[in-house]
Design a protein around this motif. Structure first.
Motif, PDB file in Angstrom:
ATOM      1  N   GLU A 122      74.374 -21.715  12.211  1.00 50.78           N
ATOM      2  CA  GLU A 122      75.333 -22.768  11.840  1.00 50.78           C
ATOM      3  C   GLU A 122      75.104 -24.057  12.619  1.00 50.78           C
ATOM      4  O   GLU A 122      76.009 -24.614  13.238  1.00 50.78           O
ATOM      5  N   THR A 123      73.904 -24.542  12.588  1.00 55.90           N
ATOM      6  CA  THR A 123      73.559 -25.845  13.166  1.00 55.90           C
ATOM      7  C   THR A 123      72.672 -26.576  12.171  1.00 55.90           C
ATOM      8  O   THR A 123      72.333 -26.045  11.107  1.00 55.90           O
ATOM      9  N   ASN A 124      72.305 -27.770  12.520  1.00 58.32           N
ATOM     10  CA  ASN A 124      71.415 -28.518  11.643  1.00 58.32           C
ATOM     11  C   ASN A 124      70.037 -27.884  11.528  1.00 58.32           C
ATOM     12  O   ASN A 124      69.261 -28.240  10.644  1.00 58.32           O
ATOM     13  N   TYR A 125      69.736 -26.962  12.451  1.00 57.21           N
ATOM     14  CA  TYR A 125      68.433 -26.311  12.433  1.00 57.21           C
ATOM     15  C   TYR A 125      68.427 -25.072  11.560  1.00 57.21           C
ATOM     16  O   TYR A 125      67.355 -24.507  11.315  1.00 57.21           O
ATOM     17  N   GLY A 126      69.585 -24.626  11.114  1.00 57.03           N
ATOM     18  CA  GLY A 126      69.614 -23.508  10.185  1.00 57.03           C
ATOM     19  C   GLY A 126      69.044 -23.914   8.842  1.00 57.03           C
ATOM     20  O   GLY A 126      69.393 -24.983   8.308  1.00 57.03           O
ATOM     21  N   VAL A 127      68.170 -23.113   8.273  1.00 58.87           N
ATOM     22  CA  VAL A 127      67.454 -23.496   7.061  1.00 58.87           C
ATOM     23  C   VAL A 127      68.409 -23.796   5.916  1.00 58.87           C
ATOM     24  O   VAL A 127      68.343 -24.851   5.270  1.00 58.87           O
ATOM     25  N   ILE A 128      69.326 -22.875   5.650  1.00 56.71           N
ATOM     26  CA  ILE A 128      70.224 -23.049   4.506  1.00 56.71           C
ATOM     27  C   ILE A 128      71.215 -24.176   4.760  1.00 56.71           C
ATOM     28  O   ILE A 128      71.467 -25.011   3.874  1.00 56.71           O
ATOM     29  N   ASN A 129      71.791 -24.229   5.956  1.00 61.63           N
ATOM     30  CA  ASN A 129      72.732 -25.317   6.258  1.00 61.63           C
ATOM     31  C   ASN A 129      72.041 -26.672   6.259  1.00 61.63           C
ATOM     32  O   ASN A 129      72.649 -27.688   5.901  1.00 61.63           O
ATOM     33  N   TYR A 130      70.794 -26.705   6.667  1.00 55.16           N
ATOM     34  CA  TYR A 130      70.052 -27.968   6.622  1.00 55.16           C
ATOM     35  C   TYR A 130      69.910 -28.452   5.185  1.00 55.16           C
ATOM     36  O   TYR A 130      70.111 -29.644   4.889  1.00 55.16           O
TER      37      TYR A 130
END
Length: 313
Positions: free
Chosen positions: A150-158
Motif C-alpha cells: 500500500e505505497t506508491n511502489y506497490g504495482v497495482i496501487n501504482y
C-alpha cells in the motif's frame, strides 16, 4: 570336507540367492517397496505421531509430557479464537475452491478448443498458467505482497494512481486482506484444476458431441448434458485434492499477510503453526491438525455423496 566340496556348496548358495533375487525383481514388490517405504516413513508415521501428540500436553519448553486424553481438543474448541479462525477458514476455502474450479474449467475448455482447432498460443497459455503452480507458496506470497503493498511502489496501487484512483488498502483492511489471500490462492491453484479437467476432457468420446450437434444441442447444452456427466469422476478427484490443498494452505498466507491484520486472514493451518511454534503448545497444535484431518475426511465423504451416487469411478 575337501576344498572342492566347500567351493561347490558356496557356488550353489550363490546361485540360489541369485535366482531368488531375479524372481524378486520380477514381482511387483520390488517396485512398490520404495514408494511404500516413503509413505510409511514420511506420511503414515507423522500422521500417527500427530494423533498421539494430540492426546498429550506436550510442549516445546517442557522436557516431559503426560497423556491428558481429550483435554487438548477441549482447550482448542473452547477457545474463542479457534472459532474465529474457523469462520475465516470456511470463507477462504469455499471461495478459493469455487474460483479454482470455475477458472480451471474455463481454461481447460479454452485450451481444449484451441488444440482441437489448431489455434496458436495454446502452448504458451499452458506454460504461463502452469508457472503459477510450480512456484513455491512462500514465493507466491512475496510476489503478491509486492504487487499489493500500500505505497506508491506497490504495482497495482501504482497503476491505480496513474489512472486517478486512490491507494487501496489491500493488506491493512480486514475484508480486503482476506479477499487478497483468496485472489492469490486462486491464481496459484487454478493451474492444477486446469490440468485435471483438461485431462478429463480428453477422455470424452467425440461421437457424443457429434450426436448432440445432430440433435440440435447448443454449446451450453453440450457442456451440461455431455461434458459434465463424462468428467464427473475427474471433477470429484479435483475437488477433493484442491479442498485438501486449500485447507492446508500455510506458506503463502504466512508470507503475504502473516495472518493479519489482526486475525483477519489467520486460517486454521496458520493457527496451528502459531499454537505450536509461538505459544509452544505442541499438544494443542496436534489437536488442531487432527481436527483438520477430520474435516478433510468429512468433506471427501460429502463430495462422494454428491458426485459418485453409487457409480464406480
Amino acid at each position: 570336507m575337501s576344498t572342492s566340496d566347500v567351493s561347490q556348496r558356496l557356488w550353489s548358495s550363490l546361485t540360489a540367492v541369485s535366482g531368488s533375487f531375479e524372481r524378486l525383481q520380477n514381482t511387483p514388490v520390488t517396485w512398490v517397496a520404495p514408494a511404500a517405504f516413503f509413505l510409511l516413513v514420511f506420511r503414515l508415521y507423522p500422521l500417527v505421531e500427530a494423533v498421539r501428540m494430540s492426546f498429550t500436553d506436550m510442549s516445546l519448553i517442557e522436557p516431559g509430557y503426560e497423556y491428558v486424553g481429550f483435554e487438548s481438543f477441549v482447550s482448542v474448541v473452547s477457545s474463542p479464537s479457534f472459532w474465529t479462525m474457523g469462520r475465516v477458514t470456511i470463507i477462504f476455502v469455499a471461495a478459493s475452491v469455487t474460483l479454482q474450479l470455475v477458472f480451471g474449467m474455463i481454461l481447460a475448455l479454452a485450451i481444449d478448443y484451441g488444440v482441437s482447432h489448431k489455434l496458436s498460443g495454446t502452448i504458451s497459455t499452458r506454460v504461463a498458467v502452469l508457472s503459477a503452480w510450480v512456484i513455491p507458496g512462500i514465493v507466491i506470497g512475496i510476489l503478491w505482497k509486492i504487487m499489493l503493498i500500500e505505497t506508491n511502489y506497490g504495482v497495482i496501487n501504482y497503476m491505480l494512481l496513474q489512472v486517478g484512483f486512490d491507494v487501496v488498502s489491500f493488506l491493512s483492511d480486514p475484508q480486503m486482506a482476506l479477499l487478497s489471500t483468496i485472489m492469490a490462492n486462486t491464481w496459484r491453484g487454478t493451474a492444477f484444476s486446469m490440468i485435471m479437467l483438461y485431462a478429463g476432457l480428453q477422455q470424452v468420446p467425440t461421437h457424443l458431441y457429434d450426436a448432440a450437434r445432430v440433435d440440435g444441442a447448443k454449446a451450453l447444452q453440450r457442456f451440461r448434458y455431455v461434458t459434465l456427466p463424462q468428467i464427473k469422476p475427474v471433477v470429484f478427484i479435483n475437488l477433493v485434492l484442491i479442498t485438501i490443498y486449500t485447507l492446508n494452505t500455510f506458506d503463502m498466507i504466512m508470507s503475504l499477510t502473516g495472518g493479519g491484520p489482526g486475525h483477519a486472514t489467520e486460517v486454521l493451518a496458520l493457527f496451528m503453526y502459531f499454537e505450536g511454534f509461538q505459544r509452544f503448545n505442541l499438544g494443542e497444535a496436534a489437536a488442531v491438525a487432527v481436527l483438520m484431518l477430520l474435516v478433510n475426511v468429512v468433506m471427501t465423504a460429502v463430495y462422494m455423496r454428491l458426485f459418485i451416487d453409487g457409480e464406480e469411478m
